[in-house]
Structures are given as structure tokens and as C-alpha cells.
Enzyme design. Structure first.
Site, PDB file in Angstrom:
ATOM      1  N   LYS A 112       0.827  -1.199   0.000  1.00  0.00           N
ATOM      2  CA  LYS A 112       0.000   0.000   0.000  1.00  0.00           C
ATOM      3  C   LYS A 112       0.869   1.260   0.000  1.00  0.00           C
ATOM      4  CE  LYS A 112      -3.810  -2.039   2.661  1.00  0.00           C
ATOM      5  NZ  LYS A 112      -4.925  -1.784   1.720  1.00  0.00           N
TER       6      LYS A 112
ATOM      7  N   ARG B  20     -10.445 -11.348   1.594  1.00  0.00           N
ATOM      8  CA  ARG B  20     -11.338 -12.374   1.038  1.00  0.00           C
ATOM      9  C   ARG B  20     -10.716 -13.768   1.096  1.00  0.00           C
ATOM     10  NH1 ARG B  20     -11.446  -9.019  -4.390  1.00  0.00           N
ATOM     11  NH2 ARG B  20     -11.080  -7.462  -2.765  1.00  0.00           N
TER      12      ARG B  20
END
Length: 499
Positions: A279, A353
Site C-alpha cells: 500500500k 477475502r
């Protein structure tokens, strides 16, 4: 700080402050009228001086009012009587706390009459939760100068004695829900060097000790995960020295009225660097909040145990940390999930996920009727819905409607988004059953489509709380959402009656 419910004569109350409402054009509420009559028009005479107009935000503190035993009376402006809604009511309550905090006031009596935002149950519950929220302060690490509020007790005056029972029920529910919300906030706000996956497992085990008659906890460590074939979950944690732990909290109520097994799964990424798909540095510190879903599930289980709900509830805290390291999983890897389905990794920052998919498969052993996962899953959901509304996805219309109903009751806003087959095609892979991200737009939807592939055996809903779980900026911190919504969902499943 303690809360009390009673029906009292306001002029006889020996307290530090009585709070009553005033509407626009200096119209007094019934409680204010009663105090005005007892004081021979003293309140009216002061209002005529023009120091308070009754608008929202107005407050006026009165001292030594004749024939009134309370040391003070706080008049609080409520605006136009017929325009008060939930949002304005919360603002009104916040204004009272702002005025009271400035004074050395320990004991307060609230007597809000003529505010018809809902029935007595919801009015009391909203009052307690709003006051608690206004008084909440983030716990600072190793701070020896903790400044607690001066307030010792708040009494809510009930005008009609027939309403006392339902008001006390509302107070009981509100305090349990506040315990859940506060626990969620406190856990979410911890720094990642303290709150890691192991710490989450410790917090879960504390529940089994505190509520030993109703809660059993099982901790799934990496050894057990390997035995179960939870390869997607394991891969996410491979780059970190803090190994993954999945905490399974099983709550069994007494005298169960609803035979359904209800399960919650919370994404518990105690820190998410993005992995190899790292990130940007800006705001990366906020990735400690990537475990807010797990914290919300933790808090919701506390409420169930506090109220002894007659339900069977399972909560999974999917603890993990996504870091860069020599053992990190990579873009291009293909992982075999616990379900046997294979996933091509296109982006290691789509890791939540992967943790959730194995957790959702693990849940199958309990044959749940309802499964709700809660996750700070996608920035795309923030783009779509902003920071006020959470995303809702479901494979069952009835479950979706039940959550929307709980959302309306609690004013914790959610919005339903589709899972059309067109979106599933975005996950196509040439080398695996599907990829972990879509190749186009609608990222929140394709993420939910990914999760739906692991939920074929039960009714499932997914709440994407990426935009609502915490606030940035000067007043940064966890919001505690969507805990009240989840608590209300469980209360509705318990067949509680509020009228």
C-alpha cells in the site's frame, strides 16, 4: 457511570442538574412547564430575556430556581417540535453533554417530554446510547493521567408510570449494546504491535472465562489450519512473524426460542501492509483498523451473553497479519482453498477475502442457517457509498430484508448491492477456478462475488464496512459500527417485543 429509570416529581429531586427541553419560539415542554409552575413562572421570566430561542444547539443553565431542589436546571433547545428526528435528537443530547461537561456536575436527571421520535422503548434506548457515545473517550496507551468524566449517574424520568417496565427493558438492552460497542471500539483502536492475531485469540478466550456457562471458545492455530487445508488463510499470514489464529466463539443461550444457528465471521487483519502489492505510505497506519470486522463480531457476542439471548450464535474472529517478507505469497501464485476451489492471486492486497473464504468454508461443519460476514473489505465500497453507509450483499432476500430492517431501526445505514452473473465473469482465470480480484470496475461487488462462491450451503450476507468502521482526521478512531445493527438483528431473531 450508572443509569437509572424512574418516575419522579421533578421539583422534589435533589440532584445536581435537571435537563428539560424547550422548542422554537420559546415553547416549553411539559416537563419545563411543570418546573415553571412549581417555581411561580421563574423559568418563563428568564426565557423572556431572550437568552434561549429554543433552536437546536441552544442551551441555558439556570441556578437556584425557587422551590426546586435541584441545584441547576439545563434548558436545551430542540428546534421545531414536529421536525425532530433521530439525527437531530442525537445532536440535542450531545449538546447537553457539552454543556454539562464544563461544570462539576455528578448527578443528572433527564426529563424529555413532547419528543415524539418513537415509542418509549426506542426513545430510552437512543438516549442511553447517544449519551454513552458522547461520553466515550479513546483509551491512550500507558497514559497515567486518564481523565474520566465527572458524571456519576444519569436518571431518565419517565412521565407515565405505565411505561416504566418497557423503559427498564430498553435501558437493559442499551447498556448491553453499549458494552458491545465500547468493547469493539477499544479493541479496534489498539495499535498493531499490541493487537495481533494472538491477542485476538486471548480476547476470545477471556469471553469463555467471563461467560463460562454460555460460551465455549476454540482456537485454530496454524498447525490445525494446515491439517484442515486452509491454504488461502495461511498464505496471507506467511510474510509475518505473527502467525494467524482463528478464534471460534460458540454461544448457547438458555431456553432457546429460535432453533436456527446464526454465525458471524469477522475479518481480523490486525495489520494490512498490502503484502508484496504494498500500500502507499500515506494512511497506511490506519490499516490497524482492518480488524474492525472481527472486533464487531467480538462485541456482538458480548451483547448476546450479557442479555442471555435465547439463541445459538457462533462468532469467528479471523485473525491474521499481511506483511512483506521472504515467505510472503505473490501475485501469480495459485492457492487451493479449504473448499478445494483454486484461486489465482493477482493482487496480494486483496487478502481479506482469502482469509474469509476459508473461514466461511470452516463454518459448514456447524450447519448454520444464517451466516453474516463483516469486513473492511474494499476501498471500492468507500468510493461507491462513502463513509456513512455500509455495503450489503446477500444470496437470500429474506436475510437481506431482515438486515435492512435492523438498519432502519438502529439508523446504522446499509445499502444493498447486486451479485449479478455479469460481475462473476470479472473473476475468470485461465489457470485457476477464479482470481482474487476482478479485472475491471465494481470492486466491492466482485469481492462479494468472490465470497459468494464459498457460501452455497447456507443463507449468507456480507457487510462491507470499509467506509464506516473508523474515522480519519482530528477525531480519528473506531466507530463501533455495525455492532448495534448486528445486536438488533439478534434481538429480532429472539422475538423480543418492544411495545
Amino acid at each position: 457511570m450508572n443509569f437509572f429509570i424512574k418516575s419522579c416529581f421533578l421539583d422534589k429531586e435533589k440532584t445536581d442538574c435537571i435537563v428539560v427541553s424547550v422548542f422554537e419560539l420559546s415553547e416549553l415542554s411539559d416537563s419545563a412547564i411543570y418546573l415553571d409552575k412549581c417555581s411561580n413562572g421563574h423559568i418563563t421570566s428568564l426565557i423572556k430575556l431572550g437568552d434561549i430561542q429554543g433552536k437546536i444547539g441552544d442551551t441555558l443553565m439556570l441556578y437556584k430556581v425557587p422551590k426546586i431542589l435541584s441545584k441547576r436546571i439545563l434548558l436545551v433547545g430542540c428546534g421545531k417540535k414536529d421536525e425532530i428526528n433521530i439525527i437531530r435528537f442525537k445532536k440535542i443530547l450531545k449538546n447537553t453533554i457539552h454543556a454539562i461537561k464544563k461544570k462539576s456536575i455528578k448527578n443528572i436527571v433527564y426529563s424529555f417530554s413532547n419528543i415524539n421520535i418513537d415509542n418509549i422503548y426506542w426513545m430510552i434506548r437512543r438516549m442511553v446510547l447517544s449519551l454513552k457515545e458522547s461520553l466515550y473517550e479513546t483509551i491512550k496507551i500507558n497514559n497515567t493521567n486518564i481523565k474520566n468524566t465527572n458524571i456519576h449517574s444519569i436518571t431518565l424520568n419517565i412521565i407515565k408510570k405505565n411505561d416504566l417496565f418497557i423503559a427498564k427493558t430498553a435501558l437493559k438492552h442499551a447498556l448491553a449494546i453499549d458494552h458491545a460497542i465500547t468493547s469493539t471500539k477499544n479493541l479496534s483502536n489498539l495499535p498493531p504491535n499490541i493487537c495481533n492475531p494472538l491477542y485476538l485469540s486471548y480476547k476470545a478466550q477471556e469471553l469463555s472465562k467471563k461467560y463460562e456457562n454460555n460460551i465455549v471458545v476454540e482456537i485454530i492455530d496454524i498447525k490445525k489450519m494446515k491439517e484442515l487445508g486452509m491454504n488461502a488463510y495461511i498464505a496471507v499470514g506467511n510474510g509475518s512473524k505473527n502467525k494467524p489464529f482463528m478464534s471460534v466463539i460458540k454461544y448457547s443461550g438458555n431456553n432457546i426460542v429460535n432453533k436456527k444457528i446464526i454465525a458471524f465471521v469477522g475479518k481480523g487483519l490486525t495489520f494490512d501492509s498490502g503484502g508484496i502489492s504494498i500500500k502507499p505510505a500515506l494512511h497506511m497506519h490506519e490499516m490497524k483498523y482492518d480488524m474492525c470486522g472481527a472486533a464487531a463480531v467480538y462485541g456482538t457476542l458480548i451483547m448476546a451473553a450479557e442479555l442471555q439471548l435465547p439463541l445459538t450464535v457462533i462468532g469467528i474472529l479471523s485473525g491474521c497479519e499481511n506483511m512483506v517478507g521472504s515467505h510472503s505469497f505473490r501475485p501469480g501464485d495459485v492457492l487451493t482453498t479449504m473448499s478445494g476451489q483454486t484461486v489465482e492471486i493477482l493482487n496480494t492486497d486483496a487478502e481479506g477475502r482469502l482469509v474469509l473464504c476459508d473461514s466461511l468454508t470452516y463454518l459448514e461443519r456447524f450447519s448454520p442457517d444464517i451466516v453474516i460476514d463483516v469486513a473492511t473489505l474494499t476501498g471500492a465500497c468507500v468510493t461507491a457509498l462513502g463513509e456513512s453507509v455500509s455495503g450489503l450483499f446477500s444470496n437470500n432476500e429474506e436475510l437481506s430484508n431482515q438486515l435492512l430492517h435492523a438498519s432502519q431501526e438502529t439508523d446504522d445505514k446499509i445499502w444493498s448491492l447486486p451479485l449479478f452473473s455479469e460481475y462473476h465473469k470479472e473473476l475468470n482465470s485461465n489457470i485457476a477456478d477464479f482470481s482474487n480480484i476482478g479485472r475491471g470496475k465494481a470492486g466491492a461487488i466482485t469481492a462479494a462475488c468472490f465470497l459468494s462462491k464459498f457460501t452455497k450451503k447456507y443463507n449468507w450476507a456480507h457487510l462491507d464496512i470499509a467506509g464506516t468502521a473508523w474515522k480519519s482526521g482530528k477525531k480519528s478512531g473506531a466507530t463501533g459500527r455495525p455492532v448495534e445493527l448486528l445486536c438488533q438483528f439478534l434481538l429480532n431473531q429472539s422475538n423480543y417485543i418492544y411495545n
